[in-house]
Scaffold this motif. Structure first.
Motif, PDB file in Angstrom:
ATOM      1  N   GLN A 180      57.494  47.464  27.075  1.00 18.32           N
ATOM      2  CA  GLN A 180      56.977  48.806  26.806  1.00 18.32           C
ATOM      3  C   GLN A 180      56.318  49.352  28.070  1.00 18.32           C
ATOM      4  OE1 GLN A 180      54.645  49.305  23.118  1.00 18.32           O
ATOM      5  NE2 GLN A 180      55.192  47.188  22.582  1.00 18.32           N
ATOM      6  N   GLU A 181      56.663  50.569  28.413  1.00 17.57           N
ATOM      7  CA  GLU A 181      56.027  51.256  29.537  1.00 17.57           C
ATOM      8  C   GLU A 181      54.834  52.026  28.985  1.00 17.57           C
ATOM      9  OE1 GLU A 181      56.939  51.169  32.708  1.00 17.57           O
ATOM     10  OE2 GLU A 181      58.894  50.130  32.546  1.00 17.57           O
ATOM     11  N   ARG A 182      53.625  51.612  29.391  1.00 19.19           N
ATOM     12  CA  ARG A 182      52.423  52.277  28.935  1.00 19.19           C
ATOM     13  C   ARG A 182      51.634  52.768  30.146  1.00 19.19           C
ATOM     14  NH1 ARG A 182      51.534  51.858  23.676  1.00 19.19           N
ATOM     15  NH2 ARG A 182      49.287  52.141  23.896  1.00 19.19           N
ATOM     16  N   ARG A 183      50.601  53.538  29.894  1.00 20.02           N
ATOM     17  CA  ARG A 183      49.863  54.143  31.005  1.00 20.02           C
ATOM     18  C   ARG A 183      49.157  53.075  31.834  1.00 20.02           C
ATOM     19  NH1 ARG A 183      44.740  55.865  31.653  1.00 20.02           N
ATOM     20  NH2 ARG A 183      44.236  55.557  29.432  1.00 20.02           N
ATOM     21  N   GLY A 184      49.634  52.885  33.048  1.00 21.79           N
ATOM     22  CA  GLY A 184      49.006  51.960  33.979  1.00 21.79           C
ATOM     23  C   GLY A 184      49.454  50.519  33.872  1.00 21.79           C
ATOM     24  N   TYR A 185      50.307  50.217  32.878  1.00 21.21           N
ATOM     25  CA  TYR A 185      50.758  48.834  32.730  1.00 21.21           C
ATOM     26  C   TYR A 185      52.015  48.795  31.872  1.00 21.21           C
ATOM     27  CZ  TYR A 185      48.775  48.878  27.991  1.00 21.21           C
ATOM     28  OH  TYR A 185      48.499  49.174  26.680  1.00 21.21           O
ATOM     29  N   THR A 186      52.661  47.646  31.885  1.00 17.84           N
ATOM     30  CA  THR A 186      53.748  47.371  30.946  1.00 17.84           C
ATOM     31  C   THR A 186      53.370  46.145  30.128  1.00 17.84           C
ATOM     32  OG1 THR A 186      54.953  45.903  32.449  1.00 17.84           O
ATOM     33  CG2 THR A 186      55.456  48.266  32.574  1.00 17.84           C
ATOM     34  N   VAL A 187      53.971  46.003  28.955  1.00 15.70           N
ATOM     35  CA  VAL A 187      53.733  44.824  28.121  1.00 15.70           C
ATOM     36  C   VAL A 187      55.061  44.391  27.520  1.00 15.70           C
ATOM     37  CG1 VAL A 187      53.070  46.266  26.128  1.00 15.70           C
ATOM     38  CG2 VAL A 187      52.392  43.844  26.207  1.00 15.70           C
ATOM     39  N   GLU A 188      55.290  43.099  27.493  1.00 16.83           N
ATOM     40  CA  GLU A 188      56.525  42.580  26.920  1.00 16.83           C
ATOM     41  C   GLU A 188      56.238  41.333  26.096  1.00 16.83           C
ATOM     42  OE1 GLU A 188      59.195  41.375  30.191  1.00 16.83           O
ATOM     43  OE2 GLU A 188      57.423  41.589  31.467  1.00 16.83           O
ATOM     44  N   ASN A 189      57.166  40.980  25.250  1.00 17.15           N
ATOM     45  CA  ASN A 189      57.028  39.846  24.345  1.00 17.15           C
ATOM     46  C   ASN A 189      57.674  38.623  24.982  1.00 17.15           C
ATOM     47  OD1 ASN A 189      56.070  41.901  22.638  1.00 17.15           O
ATOM     48  ND2 ASN A 189      58.129  42.236  21.823  1.00 17.15           N
ATOM     49  N   VAL A 190      56.940  37.512  24.977  1.00 11.33           N
ATOM     50  CA  VAL A 190      57.336  36.349  25.765  1.00 11.33           C
ATOM     51  C   VAL A 190      57.282  35.087  24.918  1.00 11.33           C
ATOM     52  CG1 VAL A 190      56.597  34.845  27.678  1.00 11.33           C
ATOM     53  CG2 VAL A 190      56.588  37.330  27.968  1.00 11.33           C
ATOM     54  N   ALA A 191      58.223  34.183  25.171  1.00 11.60           N
ATOM     55  CA  ALA A 191      58.155  32.832  24.619  1.00 11.60           C
ATOM     56  C   ALA A 191      58.656  31.855  25.672  1.00 11.60           C
ATOM     57  CB  ALA A 191      58.985  32.703  23.346  1.00 11.60           C
ATOM     58  N   PHE A 192      58.069  30.676  25.709  1.00 16.06           N
ATOM     59  CA  PHE A 192      58.571  29.604  26.565  1.00 16.06           C
ATOM     60  C   PHE A 192      58.262  28.271  25.895  1.00 16.06           C
ATOM     61  CE2 PHE A 192      54.364  30.740  28.278  1.00 16.06           C
ATOM     62  CZ  PHE A 192      53.699  29.524  28.230  1.00 16.06           C
ATOM     63  N   GLU A 193      58.946  27.229  26.338  1.00 11.75           N
ATOM     64  CA  GLU A 193      58.826  25.920  25.712  1.00 11.75           C
ATOM     65  C   GLU A 193      57.841  25.050  26.486  1.00 11.75           C
ATOM     66  OE1 GLU A 193      62.646  24.108  24.667  1.00 11.75           O
ATOM     67  OE2 GLU A 193      63.576  26.090  24.832  1.00 11.75           O
ATOM     68  N   SER A 194      56.703  24.747  25.870  1.00  9.95           N
ATOM     69  CA  SER A 194      55.752  23.836  26.516  1.00  9.95           C
ATOM     70  C   SER A 194      56.212  22.389  26.391  1.00  9.95           C
ATOM     71  CB  SER A 194      54.358  24.000  25.918  1.00  9.95           C
ATOM     72  OG  SER A 194      54.338  23.661  24.544  1.00  9.95           O
ATOM     73  N   LEU A 195      56.948  22.099  25.338  1.00  9.53           N
ATOM     74  CA  LEU A 195      57.682  20.850  25.140  1.00  9.53           C
ATOM     75  C   LEU A 195      59.083  21.249  24.693  1.00  9.53           C
ATOM     76  CD1 LEU A 195      54.974  18.941  23.060  1.00  9.53           C
ATOM     77  CD2 LEU A 195      55.730  18.301  25.374  1.00  9.53           C
ATOM     78  N   PRO A 196      60.076  20.429  24.894  1.00 10.11           N
ATOM     79  CA  PRO A 196      61.417  20.821  24.444  1.00 10.11           C
ATOM     80  C   PRO A 196      61.429  21.168  22.957  1.00 10.11           C
ATOM     81  CG  PRO A 196      61.546  18.897  25.877  1.00 10.11           C
ATOM     82  CD  PRO A 196      60.084  19.130  25.604  1.00 10.11           C
ATOM     83  N   GLY A 197      61.760  22.411  22.660  1.00 15.60           N
ATOM     84  CA  GLY A 197      61.820  22.865  21.279  1.00 15.60           C
ATOM     85  C   GLY A 197      60.518  23.357  20.693  1.00 15.60           C
ATOM     86  N   PHE A 198      59.416  23.354  21.468  1.00 12.78           N
ATOM     87  CA  PHE A 198      58.125  23.832  20.973  1.00 12.78           C
ATOM     88  C   PHE A 198      57.695  25.034  21.803  1.00 12.78           C
ATOM     89  CE2 PHE A 198      53.365  23.520  20.718  1.00 12.78           C
ATOM     90  CZ  PHE A 198      53.279  23.918  19.392  1.00 12.78           C
ATOM     91  N   PHE A 199      57.540  26.188  21.133  1.00 13.14           N
ATOM     92  CA  PHE A 199      57.399  27.465  21.833  1.00 13.14           C
ATOM     93  C   PHE A 199      55.955  27.959  21.884  1.00 13.14           C
ATOM     94  CE2 PHE A 199      61.807  27.288  20.714  1.00 13.14           C
ATOM     95  CZ  PHE A 199      62.450  27.885  21.782  1.00 13.14           C
ATOM     96  N   VAL A 200      55.558  28.390  23.069  1.00  6.50           N
ATOM     97  CA  VAL A 200      54.338  29.169  23.261  1.00  6.50           C
ATOM     98  C   VAL A 200      54.744  30.631  23.167  1.00  6.50           C
ATOM     99  CG1 VAL A 200      52.445  29.742  24.830  1.00  6.50           C
ATOM    100  CG2 VAL A 200      53.337  27.401  24.749  1.00  6.50           C
ATOM    101  N   THR A 201      54.007  31.400  22.383  1.00 10.09           N
ATOM    102  CA  THR A 201      54.364  32.802  22.145  1.00 10.09           C
ATOM    103  C   THR A 201      53.231  33.718  22.588  1.00 10.09           C
ATOM    104  OG1 THR A 201      53.638  32.441  19.854  1.00 10.09           O
ATOM    105  CG2 THR A 201      56.001  32.398  20.282  1.00 10.09           C
TER     106      THR A 201
END
Length: 379
Positions: A85-106
């Motif tokens: 999302q383009e917002r005033r002065g910043y952007t924000v996006e939704n993120v996930a990554f795997e801290s362990l294989p198959g276990f997601f940080v959101t």
């Protein structure tokens, strides 16, 4: 009563291949007991070498008690991002990554939309609360304001909250997984283009304050810390994610959250406290101890306490202003740029996993499966 019944905890850990040293410290002392215990810790060291030896032992006790010694092998994060999302002065996006294989940080990544960087980066863990605190107005506001200051901010879920639903928050090893998630969140930030890896911070309130000072205690990549309404000599956090494992007490170490916060010395830290919760005594009990640790490093100007005697347990506007001022001072930014107006997006737009963007099918489910992934990563 202990946070976990020892017999049940031991059985679970045996099944998963993890281990912990029981007993665990009770989550709460009286204020008098907390002050007396801190005084006894103060009598145990007098010089910088003595503190450094004590600090090494405490740090070892935290990692051992959290079942993170040795640290797991770092897997590929496989980060995904969408919904920018383009917002005033910043952007924000939704993120996930795997801290362990198959276990997601959101979480959500807030980027400055001005300049080319390199930008400092701030982890923004949240405390306990209803719904999804990662996307509540308080968390969104501080992340947006930081981005407008020129700081890349990452707000991420506690396990069992928001989009992190692969295991329950009351899982016996929540502390382990949350601390490992925070370590991997630093890996994620440092791998992003435009991040200044010499300026990495963390700030959170309540249970997010616990995550802030625990991460600062065990990961020296963190260079700035602002724990909010949580550093206390007599309260250790009433949740399994804070005191459900023996990070405070074992056969070889005994400590409290004041000393754990003080492990951050001599790096810049601002402790924010208030007059209506367990941080009410910080100016006269907890902060003098932390100051003494900074003094033996010759770094007394790197530590501060902002105490708001008439306020309660939150990360409200005055606490955020204190944080912005400290960040600006230490990172060479302008606190005046921390504009909080028009800083809240629709919470549904910040969800990470949706019908259109589902969690990958190979994601682990349940505490036993995630604990097994951790055990494999340590072999």
């Amino acid at each position: 009563m202990k946070i976990l019944i020892p017999e049940l905890a031991s059985a679970f850990l045996a099944l998963t291949g993890l281990a912990a040293t029981l007993p665990m410290k009770e989550p709460r002392l009286t204020e008098e007991q907390g002050s007396a215990q801190l005084a006894s810790f103060a009598a145990a060291w007098h010089t910088r070498p003595e503190w450094e030896a004590r600090a090494h032992n405490i740090r070892d006790g935290i990692l051992r008690g959290a079942n993170l010694q040795p640290l797991p092998t770092r897997n590929d994060l496989k980060a995904i991002a969408w919904g920018r999302q383009e917002r005033r002065g910043y952007t924000v996006e939704n993120v996930a990554f795997e801290s362990l294989p198959g276990f997601f940080v959101t979480g959500n990544l807030y980027r400055p939309s001005h300049g080319a960087g390199p930008w400092p980066a701030m982890l923004c863990p949240h405390g306990h609360g209803p719904g999804a605190p990662r996307v509540n107005s308080t968390t969104q506001t501080r992340c947006a304001a930081l981005a407008r200051m020129g700081v890349m901010a990452f707000a991420y879920d506690m396990v069992g909250y928001g989009d992190s639903t692969q295991l329950a928050h009351k899982d016996p090893n929540a502390l382990t997984f949350q601390l490992w998630d925070s370590i991997r969140a630093l890996d994620y930030l440092t791998a992003l283009p435009g991040v200044d890896a010499t300026r990495l911070g963390a700030t959170g309130e309540s249970g997010g304050g616990t995550q802030t000072f625990l991460l600062g205690a065990v990961d020296d990549r963190l260079t700035l810390s602002v724990p909010v309404v949580q550093v206390s000599a007599h309260f250790f956090g009433g949740c399994v994610c804070e005191s459900g494992l023996p990070i405070h007490h074992s056969a070889t170490h005994d400590t409290d959250n004041v000393e754990i916060a003080a492990l951050f010395a001599p790096r810049p830290m601002c402790v924010i406290s208030d007059g209506k919760d367990w941080t009410r005594n910080v100016p006269k009990v907890e902060f003098p101890y932390i100051q003494r640790v900074y003094e033996v490093f010759g770094a007394s100007t790197n530590v501060a306490n902002v105490h708001l005697a008439d306020e309660g347990h939150d990360y409200g506007p005055s606490k955020r202003r204190a944080m912005y001022a400290f960040v600006a001072e230490k990172w060479g930014l302008r606190a005046a740029d921390a504009d909080e107006t028009d800083a809240v997006a629709d919470t549904n737009s910040l969800r990470v996993f949706t019908a259109e963007h589902p969690r990958p099918a190979y994601a682990l489910e349940g505490g036993a499966a995630v604990a097994e992934a951790l055990a494999k990563a340590r072999r």
